[in-house]
Enzyme design. Structure first.
Site, PDB file in Angstrom:
ATOM      1  CB  SER A 126     -86.888  79.056  36.771  1.00 28.98           C
ATOM      2  OG  SER A 126     -85.977  80.037  36.257  1.00 28.98           O
ATOM      3  CE  LYS A 127     -84.007  71.458  36.009  1.00 31.20           C
ATOM      4  NZ  LYS A 127     -85.076  70.802  35.403  1.00 31.20           N
TER       5      LYS A 127
END
Ligand code: GLU
Length: 475
Positions: A248-249
């Protein structure tokens, strides 16, 4: 269609192309090419609030950049147009009505609030809120004055299938409530639209992330209800970050466009993403797309989740950079260097490319490397470096080298190389003590591209000036 191998990539245009989705696209594409089948791009934009035209454009642009080509798609057309779900409304309505006629689906007059109440009441009683049509009202369209959706009736038992990655999978229907297939505004839900389209488009294999595993039973029920054979499924494990959590980010760059901007090459990204899911029989890592297409196979797809290893991607990208033709690399590096490239003539920049090629892992690395060729007086702050430059030997090297450089107007790489030999002989210094003072004086750094190349780019007089300054400052 019959036995044709047909796969699709079906992104929802709600943002940039995520690296995990790109991996799905790459695998579908490679397998389609390996099997001489068709690769189809279908845009799943039924979520009107979140889907945007810009996202669709940027996904397509990134796919083009990656070098993926598709046989059918919204921009290309094809025998099963349209390839954008928002334009396929009539197919979903027709299929939903067919299921109602077959009594496999029914009209449902519940509002979201009714459903919420249903859930809450069951949870309060400690029961699982599996809906079986209890509150749907009369099985007729629109009579109650409330919004009317169409809901699929979930039968007893389990859905089982032989997954090409997971093996035999069986999921019980006990926890799957009757689910909406067509909303009250006639928009299809995800599971329904996918099945209607995959049937219509003759998709033979569905290759997607295993985050979709729990959708598969619903989809299998819909295939059966619509009287179609299901495709073969291959659910590929998710990509994880170094902490073993889903990528994820917070793990850094996750969209293809970010990697592109950082100076990754499309072939490297394809190679790396593809190898996150399978390994070549040869065990090799550096496999350009043509080899990937030839060597990939369902039987080689791995079962376990792969950790995204940026260091390995960078290393692989470096190999692709070195495999580029020099001229092409020069063009790319000039673009990534931006305005700073304009400070150099094409010949100088060509030399810079040759000098730096071995040192680059991503194209943006050229920016750091260009500092070596700035010709500006470097600031030497490190005490050890200052001591080195201040030594008797260094001063001799610098002054002698400067003197000889003053005598020659221009010099090529070979002349610069022999200059080191003659200066070394003249002042009886060799090895590190010959090269290091010159490198520090010219760049302020201890490491960098080959010195004769740097010197050729800077030119004899500029070099002489910098060497004199260093000798003077330290003396
Ligand atoms: N649109 C779905 C997604 O973006 C893909 C659906 C599928 O592959 O079945 O996750």
């Amino acid at each position: 269609m019959g036995n044709e191998f047909r796969v699709r990539f079906a992104p929802s245009p709600t943002g940039k192309l995520h690296i995990g989705n790109a991996r799905t696209a790459v695998l579908n594409w490679l397998l389609a090419r390996k099997e001489s089948g068709a690769f189809i791009l279908r845009i799943e934009d039924t979520d009107l609030e979140r889907s945007t035209v810009e996202s669709e454009k940027s996904i397509i642009e990134d796919m083009h950049w990656l070098g993926l080509d598709w046989n059918e798609g919204p921009d290309k057309g094809g025998p099963f147009e349209p390839y954008r779900q928002s334009e396929r409304g009539e197919f979903y309505c027709k299929a939903a009505k067919l299921l109602v006629e077959r009594e496999l689906a029914y009209y449902c007059h519940m509002t979201d609030e009714d459903m919420e109440n249903f859930r809450r009441e069951h949870l309060v009683r400690g029961e699982s809120p599996v809906y079986r049509g209890e509150m749907s009202g009369p099985n007729t369209p629109g009579e109650s004055g409330k919004p009317t959706s169409i809901r699929f009736r979930v039968g007893p038992g389990a859905s089982s299938w032989k997954d090409l990655v997971k093996g035999n999978v069986s999921i019980d229907h006990g926890n799957i409530g009757d689910f909406i297939i067509l909303r009250s505004d006639e928009r299809p839900t995800y599971n329904f639209a996918v099945v209607v389209d995959d049937i219509a488009m003759g998709i033979s294999h569905v290759i997607r992330g295993d985050d979709h595993l729990s959708n598969t039973p619903r989809q299998l029920m819909l295939y059966a209800g619509l009287g179609a054979d299901p495709p073969v499924f291959a659910h590929i494990p998710m990509i994880l970050g170094p902490d073993n959590q889903r990528l994820s980010k917070r793990h850094g760059a996750i969209s293809v466009s970010e990697y592109r901007a950082e100076g990754y090459l499309p072939e490297a990204l394809i190679n790396y993403l593809s190898l996150l899911s399978w390994s070549s029989e040869s065990g090799e890592d550096f496999l350009p797309p043509e080899r990937l297409k030839a060597e990939i196979g369902f039987t080689r797809l791995g079962k376990s989740a792969a950790v995204f290893d940026r260091t390995k991607l960078r290393w692989l990208n470096g190999k692709y950079i070195r495999a580029l033709e020099k001229e092409r690399l020069g063009e790319l590096l000039a673009t990534f260097a931006g305005k700073r490239a304009q400070a150099f003539s094409p010949e100088q920049f060509g030399l810079i490319v040759s000098a730096c090629r071995e040192k680059l892992e991503v194209l943006t690395d050229i920016r750091k490397q260009l500092d070596n060729f700035s010709g500006e007086t470097p600031r030497i702050e490190d005490a050890e470096d200052q001591a080195l430059l201040g030594s008797e030997e260094a001063r001799k090297v610098l002054s002698e080298m400067a003197r000889r450089l003053r005598e020659q107007d221009s010099a090529g790489v070979e002349e610069m190389k022999s200059l080191f030999k003659s200066v070394g002989k003249a002042v009886s210094v060799e090895g590190k003590m010959l090269y290091m003072p010159v490198r520090l004086a010219l760049t302020g750094r201890r490491h960098g591209p080959e010195l004769p190349m740097i010197m050729t780019v800077l030119g004899s007089h500029r070099c002489a000036k910098l060497l004199e300054q260093a000798a003077g400052v330290s003396g």
